[in-house]
Write an enzyme that holds these catalytic residues in place. Sequence first.
Site, PDB file in Angstrom:
ATOM      1  N   GLY A 114      25.886  32.550  96.801  1.00 18.16           N
ATOM      2  CA  GLY A 114      26.701  31.355  96.589  1.00 18.16           C
ATOM      3  C   GLY A 114      25.900  30.160  96.128  1.00 18.16           C
ATOM      4  CB  ILE A 115      26.640  26.916  95.265  1.00 18.67           C
ATOM      5  CG1 ILE A 115      27.990  26.713  95.948  1.00 18.67           C
ATOM      6  CG2 ILE A 115      26.810  27.601  93.921  1.00 18.67           C
ATOM      7  CD1 ILE A 115      28.951  25.838  95.172  1.00 18.67           C
ATOM      8  N   GLY A 116      24.400  26.068  97.314  1.00 23.48           N
ATOM      9  CA  GLY A 116      23.982  25.261  98.446  1.00 23.48           C
ATOM     10  C   GLY A 116      22.483  25.357  98.652  1.00 23.48           C
ATOM     11  CD  GLU A 155      33.625  33.021  96.308  1.00 23.14           C
ATOM     12  OE1 GLU A 155      34.638  32.399  96.662  1.00 23.14           O
ATOM     13  OE2 GLU A 155      32.692  33.291  97.083  1.00 23.14           O
ATOM     14  CB  ILE A 180      20.630  28.783 102.594  1.00 23.90           C
ATOM     15  CG1 ILE A 180      20.333  27.963 103.860  1.00 23.90           C
ATOM     16  CG2 ILE A 180      20.147  30.223 102.777  1.00 23.90           C
ATOM     17  CD1 ILE A 180      21.020  28.469 105.113  1.00 23.90           C
TER      18      ILE A 180
END
Length: 643
Positions: free
Chosen positions: A235-237, A258, A239
Amino acid sequence: MPLQRDPPITISQPGRDPDWRDRLARQTNKIVTPARAFARIRPGDRLFVSSACAEPRHLLRELRKYAPRLADVEVIHLLGSSQVSFDDPRLAENIRFNCFFIGSNTRAAVASGLADYTPITLSEIPRLMRTGQLVIDAALIQVTPPDEAGRCSLGVSVETVKAAVRSARFVIAQVNPRMPWIGGDSFVAIDELDAVVPFEEDLLEFAWDEPGEISERIAQHVVRLVEDEATLQIGIGKIPNAILRHLGDKRDLGVHTEMFSDGLIDLIERGVVTNRCKGQHDGVVVASFCVGSRRLYEYLHHNPRFELYPADYTSDPVVIARHHKMTAINGALEIDFTGQVCADSIGHRFYSGFGSQVDFMRGAARSAGGKPIIVLPATAKNDAVSRIVPTLTPGAGVVLTRSDVHYVVTEYGIAYLYGKSIRERTMALIEIAHPAFRDSLLERAKELHYVYADQRLPKSSLYPDHWRKDIALSDGTVVHLRPIRPRDEALLQELYYSLSPENLALRFNSEDGRFPHRRVHPETIVDYRNKMTVVATVGQVGRERLLGVASYHRNPQTNIAECAFTVHEQYRRRGIGTALLEHLTTIAKAGAEIVGFRVEVLARNKAMLKLFHRSLEGAQSRKRIRTAVESNMYSLSYTFDED
């Protein structure tokens, strides 16, 4: 012959059609003002709005102005990022938001009751629309200008948008030339649009703070699980960004995800992400949407290495499972001893949503060589709260059941839960909890009867991860050397039970072949300094097989450490014992107190004596060596000081 890497992609400003407005006017008579388009919205209608960075901000600003003329209109979206707010109590009878995933802009509104949240996995939303269970009266979307064939690209968000377009009674499109043209199943015909509002503006951009120490430590553990040629969902962020930065030494990674952000650009340019080995859509990054910076949007424009598809395809567990070594990496807010994962709420307060977590975790579990991975910091609220808990906080929702979870990673290590008992899960999770909470977590586990009543933890608060080392046997088998953990108790029992009666007598000077918890457990509790045990394993984390074990225990009077070794009978004479001794020596010499080793074995234990004597060959002149034979016991000791 090794695969040749493609040359790096050069980022440049893609060409844009300067005549798009004239061409659009020639192709359609649907160009209207926003107010004229909104006039077709009826009381009680449900409006769909494109998500994230594809949000049609101009249309939403105009809708905000038009809102007083509406009545009981529901606005649904997947993920809002808008600077345009509809949570004004004065508009409560005009417009109400309903989100499938709670973002920062709707969190307060949902918590206060001014907006709604519908929990559902991303892959199922398109079906809700197509079947009519979720009626869409109007869709507000953002698209590129049409090409010569009259097709518009949905740009950076396809996920649920295409289903909304096909299901809606009325479609209003903001045509924005700054939206990148991205291929895949991402096109709508100009004929499918009922009202067209040309308006050029920058897309929303997302930026995240630089990963901190905790994110970096989590990333370092995660990359150990990522194999060459794996297909990633990430995903994003902070981490995920940290993980991407640590993947530089991997080869031929693929991406089926995703969503994604800027972090992929550098990995593609460096030849790390090639998408050659995915098994599905080889050569192409596949996703449902993306968020990021202008650099990302320009990079994607007419880039054939990227394709976006609706979420009911990209997040279909069956499709996901077809990918080679599918490695799904997802975050969580809390996990309990049994493995239940909460990812969408903090107690009774809804915080985010399901997204595609369940789909990707289940799909990855069924992929050949796949790995479902949950990542989370060990604590929250500045280390005041443990995210690893005996039981979930009251009100917390279970996004992943205890039967779905495989790998769990915090900054303190990796726990593998799949197929493990509650006792094994509990100990594995306590070991990767924050040290300040481990003792209290263990006491609570005993109260719940999840672990042995006499279960202990090492005195050292930090596992010495830096003492990991890989060696290769002559046949290429990779053996992992690492300090022991309490969770290795069952592996140690299996090793001991594999020994023949003769080898049991040689190792333990006894024919007692029983190794219950009370006997083996103390061997797993070390302080990693004066008392150390190193194990040799093969296999992936959580599914290892123990091939050998070596330990020392310092005598405080002499500072000589007593040593003991055991190597699986099928793996003897392959260098494992020598490697264990060398690694144990390195660890001992790194401390200040231990000055040498001593081993005492049965005189007929030729293998152990040979191990030590071979390690000392050619070094006698530099070591102070003492040997002695008493009855049937042979002792050998030496010091390190003249190495």
